[in-house]
Scaffold this active site. Structure first.
Site, short mmCIF file in Angstrom:
data_model
loop_
_atom_site.label_atom_id
_atom_site.label_comp_id
_atom_site.label_asym_id
_atom_site.label_seq_id
_atom_site.Cartn_x
_atom_site.Cartn_y
_atom_site.Cartn_z
N GLU A 1 6.42 17.08 14.65
CA GLU A 1 6.68 16.03 15.89
C GLU A 1 6.83 14.50 15.21
O GLU A 1 8.02 13.92 15.41
CB GLU A 1 5.94 15.97 16.98
CG GLU A 1 5.97 15.11 18.03
CD GLU A 1 4.80 14.62 18.53
OE1 GLU A 1 4.10 13.67 18.23
OE2 GLU A 1 4.48 15.41 19.49
N ASP B 1 10.55 21.18 19.65
CA ASP B 1 10.76 19.93 20.16
C ASP B 1 11.01 19.01 18.92
O ASP B 1 11.94 18.22 18.61
CB ASP B 1 9.68 19.11 21.00
CG ASP B 1 8.26 19.05 20.18
OD1 ASP B 1 7.98 19.99 19.41
OD2 ASP B 1 7.49 18.17 20.56
#
Length: 383
Positions: free
Chosen positions: A62, A122
């Site tokens: 991330e 993500d």
């Protein structure tokens, strides 16, 4: 246009107003003190984003993905390339088109390496998005090719048909389909502008259109209480929250940010903001963002969330029509280039603040196609 008309009819929404597609921009780097401060505090010279709050000095995929985006907004191609190279070499064994990035890398005893090889979608989506937009902004076909191969890998490794939603992006490659058949999803993993961009850019693969629809339905379904959970379960078409994860906090905070930053012409933005009007009323009353909500019970923390939470609500308050309150929350953003200030602020707070501050101070926008529009760009053809 026909593709979007059909997609939006299935969601029961109006026609998306398409903006002209920007081919590329040759504008020079722009001064962004906040990025320089974040970079000096958390990004090594070779492109590793370090979470210094953890004993293992870990890097999560991330963090790498966010740093790629911030470097692109700042037109810092040197940092972009270093971050990309480190990510691919260390999290994807040298080839992001064949191996999804491992989500945790750090110190293991006396050595360094992958701590958890599972993926985090993500991050994978943000990396693909940053590469896709970098290919436009910097007229670089290599970035476009990397974006597409990673996008294909995401669909092949991290998507599945979910009853009640359709083809959906799982939070990672493994661990999100439970023994009883329920599928665990995370609303904050799917920014509306990003999913629109993939569906537009890669319209030749109809799976992206299906994923776009499912992501919008997920956001619409889960915002009905006025707050978002971190995690949600879908099982045989029914939606519930996990028994041991009833709250929305450090994941969910991003959902409000992504919705707020989406284009005014995004057809889901208005209905999503309307659902969240109770949150706006609560923020007006409290003058701060709570650390957590329980969307099903209606309970929320009496404690204010950290500074990054406050900063990240400024775009939301602006989008929902509360500009003066948005200015108050925006003061929680860290804008300095001072390394020590950023170290004290912390990696995750810093990432939230950079997203919000960059948007509020107009360093970037997203158009209705989901394209990134960095400030001061003179659009030119790459041909």
């Amino acid at each position: 246009m026909a593709l979007w008309r059909n997609l939006l009819r299935r969601l029961g929404l109006g026609v998306l107003l398409l903006a002209s597609t920007a081919a590329c921009s040759a504008a020079p780097a722009q001064a962004w003190p906040a990025w320089e401060g974040f970079k000096s505090a958390f990004v090594s010279e070779d492109g590793r984003v370090i979470d210094r709050s953890q004993e293992d000095l870990r890097t999560v995929s991330e963090g790498q993905s966010y740093a790629l985006f911030f470097a692109l907004v700042a037109q810092d191609q040197k940092a972009f390339d270093a971050i990309l190279k480190w990510t691919e070499n260390n999290l994807s064994a040298g080839d992001m088109g064949k191996q999804l990035p491992a989500w945790i890398w750090g110190k293991k005893g006396e050595s360094w390496g992958v701590i958890d090889a599972n993926s985090a979608s993500d991050a994978d989506l943000w990396i693909a998005y940053a590469l896709l937009e970098a290919s436009r902004v910097w007229c670089n076909q290599t970035y476009a090719d990397k974006a597409r191969t990673l996008g294909d890998l995401i669909l092949n490794k991290e998507s599945m048909e979910v009853s009640g939603l359709g083809l959906s992006i799982l939070p990672g490659h493994t661990g999100f389909v439970l023994d009883n058949g329920a599928v665990k999803l995370n609303p904050s993993y799917l920014p509306p502008f990003m999913m629109a961009r993939f569906a537009n850019a890669w319209a030749d693969d109809s799976r992206w259109a299906q994923v776009y629809l499912a992501s919008q339905k997920l956001l619409l379904d889960n915002g009905r209480t006025g707050q978002y959970p971190d995690w949600v379960l879908y099982n045989n078409g029914e939606m519930n929250l996990p028994d041991d994860e009833q709250r929305g906090d450090y994941d969910a905070i991003r959902t409000y940010l992504w919705i707020a930053m989406s284009s005014e012409n995004d057809p889901t933005k208005a209905p999503l903001l309307k659902q969240l009007s109770p949150l706006a009323a609560l923020l007006l009353k409290r003058q701060n963002m709570p650390e957590w909500f329980e969307p099903m019970s209606g309970k929320f923390s009496t404690e204010r969330g950290p500074s990054g939470f406050q900063a990240s609500m400024a775009p939301f308050l602006q989008a929902i029509g509360m500009p003066e309150l948005a200015k108050k929350f925006h003061t929680e953003s860290l804008k300095t280039s001072n390394k020590e200030a950023w170290l004290k602020y912390g990696y995750y707070n810093g990432a939230l603040s950079l997203f919000a501050q960059g948007y509020m101070d107009k360093f970037y926008r997203f158009n209705s196609l989901g394209e990134l529009l960095p400030r001061g760009k003179e659009v030119k053809s790459c041909g």
